[in-house]
Design an enzyme around this catalytic site. Structure first.
Site, PDB file in Angstrom:
ATOM      1  N   MET A   1       0.865  -1.138   0.000  1.00 31.68           N
ATOM      2  CA  MET A   1       0.000   0.000   0.000  1.00 31.68           C
ATOM      3  C   MET A   1       0.917   1.207   0.000  1.00 31.68           C
ATOM      4  O   MET A   1       1.819   1.231   0.800  1.00 31.68           O
ATOM      5  CB  MET A   1      -0.808  -0.083   1.285  1.00 31.68           C
ATOM      6  CG  MET A   1      -2.097   0.658   1.378  1.00 31.68           C
ATOM      7  SD  MET A   1      -2.100   2.386   1.579  1.00 31.68           S
ATOM      8  CE  MET A   1      -1.148   2.765   2.966  1.00 31.68           C
ATOM      9  N   PRO A   2       0.860   2.099  -0.846  1.00 34.04           N
ATOM     10  CA  PRO A   2      -0.300   2.555  -1.612  1.00 34.04           C
ATOM     11  C   PRO A   2      -0.582   1.737  -2.881  1.00 34.04           C
ATOM     12  O   PRO A   2       0.265   0.999  -3.350  1.00 34.04           O
ATOM     13  CB  PRO A   2       0.076   3.992  -1.991  1.00 34.04           C
ATOM     14  CG  PRO A   2       1.542   4.061  -1.916  1.00 34.04           C
ATOM     15  CD  PRO A   2       1.982   3.024  -0.927  1.00 34.04           C
ATOM     16  N   LEU A   3      -1.792   1.939  -3.382  1.00 36.45           N
ATOM     17  CA  LEU A   3      -2.198   1.372  -4.657  1.00 36.45           C
ATOM     18  C   LEU A   3      -1.906   2.432  -5.715  1.00 36.45           C
ATOM     19  O   LEU A   3      -2.363   3.569  -5.601  1.00 36.45           O
ATOM     20  CB  LEU A   3      -3.688   1.034  -4.639  1.00 36.45           C
ATOM     21  CG  LEU A   3      -4.327   0.649  -5.967  1.00 36.45           C
ATOM     22  CD1 LEU A   3      -3.702  -0.615  -6.526  1.00 36.45           C
ATOM     23  CD2 LEU A   3      -5.825   0.485  -5.791  1.00 36.45           C
TER      24      LEU A   3
END
Length: 129
Positions: A1-3
């Site tokens: 994460m992040p995407l």
């Protein structure tokens, strides 16, 4: 994460896309201090006729190498985001030949409750992460 989602024009080779993803991931790891295996990336290709990316009156020239990078993430500081913008264009320029003028970035911020990494669990909330 992040995407991280990438919107690009059709025509890039698999190796060009792999290079772009690797370059962006290095920028993410450096800028946000995330683990190396914290990698979530999606590429969407578009016909040139389906994309209009102008410059908001800033005089920025775009080419067919333009890439729109959408980052979905937990909150990040302004300093980290600014560092990411710079790291990203440096990585894409030096490793992929993508000009800084061809990189557009947008963030969508969400909270810990907005993530499940599998098994129907909210890992940030359960303490798994």
């Amino acid at each position: 994460m992040p995407l991280v989602r990438f919107d690009v024009l059709k025509g890039k080779s698999e190796s060009q896309i792999a290079s772009m993803l690797d370059a962006a991931h290095r920028a993410i790891v450096r800028s946000f201090d995330v683990p190396e295996r914290d990698r979530y990336q999606i590429v969407q290709e578009h016909e040139k006729s389906h994309v209009r990316l102008e410059d908001t009156g800033l005089g920025i020239q775009r080419t067919d190498d333009v890439v729109v990078v959408n980052v979905v993430s937990r909150p990040r500081s302004e300093e980290a985001k600014i560092r990411f913008y710079q790291d990203l264009v440096e990585e894409l320029s030096s490793n992929c030949g993508i000009a800084p003028s061809d990189v557009i970035v947008s963030f969508t911020i969400n909270s810990d409750a907005d993530w499940s990494f599998g098994h129907g669990r909210a890992q940030f909330l359960t303490g798994d992460l």
